[in-house]
Design a protein around this motif. Structure first.
Motif, PDB file in Angstrom:
ATOM      1  N   ILE A 129      40.901  33.010  37.618  1.00 44.06           N
ATOM      2  CA  ILE A 129      41.453  33.850  38.683  1.00 44.06           C
ATOM      3  C   ILE A 129      42.289  34.969  38.084  1.00 44.06           C
ATOM      4  CG2 ILE A 129      43.041  33.864  40.642  1.00 44.06           C
ATOM      5  CD1 ILE A 129      42.068  30.990  41.239  1.00 44.06           C
ATOM      6  N   LYS A 130      43.069  34.655  37.064  1.00 48.10           N
ATOM      7  CA  LYS A 130      43.877  35.689  36.390  1.00 48.10           C
ATOM      8  C   LYS A 130      42.985  36.774  35.794  1.00 48.10           C
ATOM      9  CE  LYS A 130      45.786  35.454  32.113  1.00 48.10           C
ATOM     10  NZ  LYS A 130      46.677  35.041  31.022  1.00 48.10           N
ATOM     11  N   HIS A 131      41.896  36.359  35.146  1.00 46.26           N
ATOM     12  CA  HIS A 131      40.962  37.321  34.563  1.00 46.26           C
ATOM     13  C   HIS A 131      40.312  38.173  35.642  1.00 46.26           C
ATOM     14  CE1 HIS A 131      37.004  38.150  32.335  1.00 46.26           C
ATOM     15  NE2 HIS A 131      37.927  38.905  31.763  1.00 46.26           N
ATOM     16  N   GLY A 132      39.933  37.552  36.752  1.00 46.69           N
ATOM     17  CA  GLY A 132      39.320  38.293  37.852  1.00 46.69           C
ATOM     18  C   GLY A 132      40.282  39.258  38.508  1.00 46.69           C
ATOM     19  N   ILE A 133      41.531  38.832  38.719  1.00 48.48           N
ATOM     20  CA  ILE A 133      42.542  39.719  39.307  1.00 48.48           C
ATOM     21  C   ILE A 133      42.776  40.917  38.405  1.00 48.48           C
ATOM     22  CG2 ILE A 133      44.999  39.913  39.855  1.00 48.48           C
ATOM     23  CD1 ILE A 133      44.868  37.042  40.924  1.00 48.48           C
ATOM     24  N   SER A 134      42.851  40.684  37.102  1.00 49.08           N
ATOM     25  CA  SER A 134      43.087  41.776  36.156  1.00 49.08           C
ATOM     26  C   SER A 134      41.949  42.791  36.201  1.00 49.08           C
ATOM     27  CB  SER A 134      43.225  41.226  34.738  1.00 49.08           C
ATOM     28  OG  SER A 134      44.272  40.304  34.664  1.00 49.08           O
ATOM     29  N   ARG A 135      40.721  42.297  36.232  1.00 49.03           N
ATOM     30  CA  ARG A 135      39.569  43.206  36.274  1.00 49.03           C
ATOM     31  C   ARG A 135      39.499  43.952  37.602  1.00 49.03           C
ATOM     32  NH1 ARG A 135      34.377  40.158  34.022  1.00 49.03           N
ATOM     33  NH2 ARG A 135      33.495  42.182  34.536  1.00 49.03           N
ATOM     34  N   ALA A 136      39.829  43.267  38.701  1.00 48.24           N
ATOM     35  CA  ALA A 136      39.805  43.919  40.007  1.00 48.24           C
ATOM     36  C   ALA A 136      40.916  44.960  40.117  1.00 48.24           C
ATOM     37  CB  ALA A 136      39.949  42.878  41.111  1.00 48.24           C
ATOM     38  N   LEU A 137      42.103  44.666  39.591  1.00 49.46           N
ATOM     39  CA  LEU A 137      43.181  45.655  39.575  1.00 49.46           C
ATOM     40  C   LEU A 137      42.781  46.868  38.751  1.00 49.46           C
ATOM     41  CD1 LEU A 137      46.537  43.692  39.157  1.00 49.46           C
ATOM     42  CD2 LEU A 137      45.878  45.168  41.035  1.00 49.46           C
ATOM     43  N   ASN A 138      42.101  46.625  37.637  1.00 50.05           N
ATOM     44  CA  ASN A 138      41.631  47.715  36.795  1.00 50.05           C
ATOM     45  C   ASN A 138      40.642  48.595  37.556  1.00 50.05           C
ATOM     46  OD1 ASN A 138      41.255  49.215  34.404  1.00 50.05           O
ATOM     47  ND2 ASN A 138      39.493  47.965  33.873  1.00 50.05           N
ATOM     48  N   ASP A 139      39.800  47.994  38.384  1.00 53.48           N
ATOM     49  CA  ASP A 139      38.854  48.770  39.185  1.00 53.48           C
ATOM     50  C   ASP A 139      39.553  49.488  40.336  1.00 53.48           C
ATOM     51  OD1 ASP A 139      36.793  48.014  37.583  1.00 53.48           O
ATOM     52  OD2 ASP A 139      35.984  46.498  38.945  1.00 53.48           O
ATOM     53  N   TYR A 140      40.572  48.854  40.908  1.00 52.70           N
ATOM     54  CA  TYR A 140      41.270  49.447  42.048  1.00 52.70           C
ATOM     55  C   TYR A 140      42.147  50.618  41.606  1.00 52.70           C
ATOM     56  CZ  TYR A 140      43.464  49.633  46.621  1.00 52.70           C
ATOM     57  OH  TYR A 140      43.886  50.041  47.857  1.00 52.70           O
ATOM     58  N   GLU A 141      42.921  50.415  40.529  1.00 52.16           N
ATOM     59  CA  GLU A 141      43.788  51.464  39.983  1.00 52.16           C
ATOM     60  C   GLU A 141      43.491  51.614  38.500  1.00 52.16           C
ATOM     61  OE1 GLU A 141      48.011  51.758  40.911  1.00 52.16           O
ATOM     62  OE2 GLU A 141      47.716  50.104  42.307  1.00 52.16           O
ATOM     63  N   PRO A 142      42.610  52.531  38.114  1.00 49.72           N
ATOM     64  CA  PRO A 142      42.224  52.667  36.706  1.00 49.72           C
ATOM     65  C   PRO A 142      43.379  53.041  35.774  1.00 49.72           C
ATOM     66  CG  PRO A 142      40.648  53.769  38.121  1.00 49.72           C
ATOM     67  CD  PRO A 142      41.793  53.371  38.988  1.00 49.72           C
ATOM     68  N   GLU A 143      44.468  53.595  36.302  1.00 51.64           N
ATOM     69  CA  GLU A 143      45.593  53.952  35.427  1.00 51.64           C
ATOM     70  C   GLU A 143      46.356  52.723  34.919  1.00 51.64           C
ATOM     71  OE1 GLU A 143      46.681  54.652  39.761  1.00 51.64           O
ATOM     72  OE2 GLU A 143      45.128  55.393  38.429  1.00 51.64           O
ATOM     73  N   LEU A 144      46.055  51.554  35.473  1.00 45.42           N
ATOM     74  CA  LEU A 144      46.679  50.308  35.004  1.00 45.42           C
ATOM     75  C   LEU A 144      45.951  49.719  33.802  1.00 45.42           C
ATOM     76  CD1 LEU A 144      47.297  48.520  38.435  1.00 45.42           C
ATOM     77  CD2 LEU A 144      48.904  49.890  37.118  1.00 45.42           C
TER      78      LEU A 144
END
Length: 163
Positions: A112-127
């Motif tokens: 879940i942590k890995h998925g959240i990180s990848r989804a956040l990266n897709d949602y806000e690429p500056e992160l």
């Protein structure tokens, strides 16, 4: 692309400057959201696979139609899931809906942590840089070693009896 014939060292230096100038152009990442404004990603850890949707909200995390407190009782697992939000200073800004299957609770929390990180990266690429430096975008590919024949477990031997 036309190839030039390099006859001297100065020609080689000029050619390398042209190539380096082209590669120094900044890569601009685009946000990937669906029609509902959500970002989707898949996270994996050990044998667990998590499908994660991240959307703007108030910090509610739903796992397999249960709240995070209901699904994970250990505080360490809850902390693992919230790490991507803490690193990016986005605590209580996103709601997470995920389905996870396979593996145990620890592997599921990592997925879940890995998925959240990848989804956040897709949602806000500056992160991307913050998540990459924390090591959350890299999949931890360690899995259980298989059992070998003639052994009790993967490496453990049976007890030796001299007599």
């Amino acid at each position: 692309m036309a190839t030039k014939k390099l006859e001297s060292l100065q020609d080689l230096k000029a050619a390398t400057k042209e190539v380096s100038a082209k590669t120094e152009e900044k890569v601009v990442r685009q946000a990937k959201k669906d029609k509902q404004g959500r970002a989707y990603a898949t996270g994996r850890r050990k044998d667990a696979v998590a499908r994660v949707w991240v959307m703007p909200g108030h910090g509610k995390v739903t796992i397999n139609s249960k709240s995070m407190d209901e699904y994970f009782s250990r505080p360490v697992l809850k902390m693992i899931i919230n790490q991507p939000f803490e690193v990016t200073n986005r605590v209580n800004e996103f709601d997470v809906v995920c389905t996870v299957n396979g593996g145990g609770l620890s592997g599921q929390a990592g997925a879940i942590k890995h998925g959240i990180s990848r989804a956040l990266n897709d949602y806000e690429p500056e992160l991307h840089t913050a998540l990459k430096q924390a090591g959350f975008l890299t999949r931890d590919d360690r899995t259980v070693e298989r059992k070998k024949y003639g052994r009790a477990k993967a490496r453990r031997s049976y007890q030796f009896s001299k007599r």
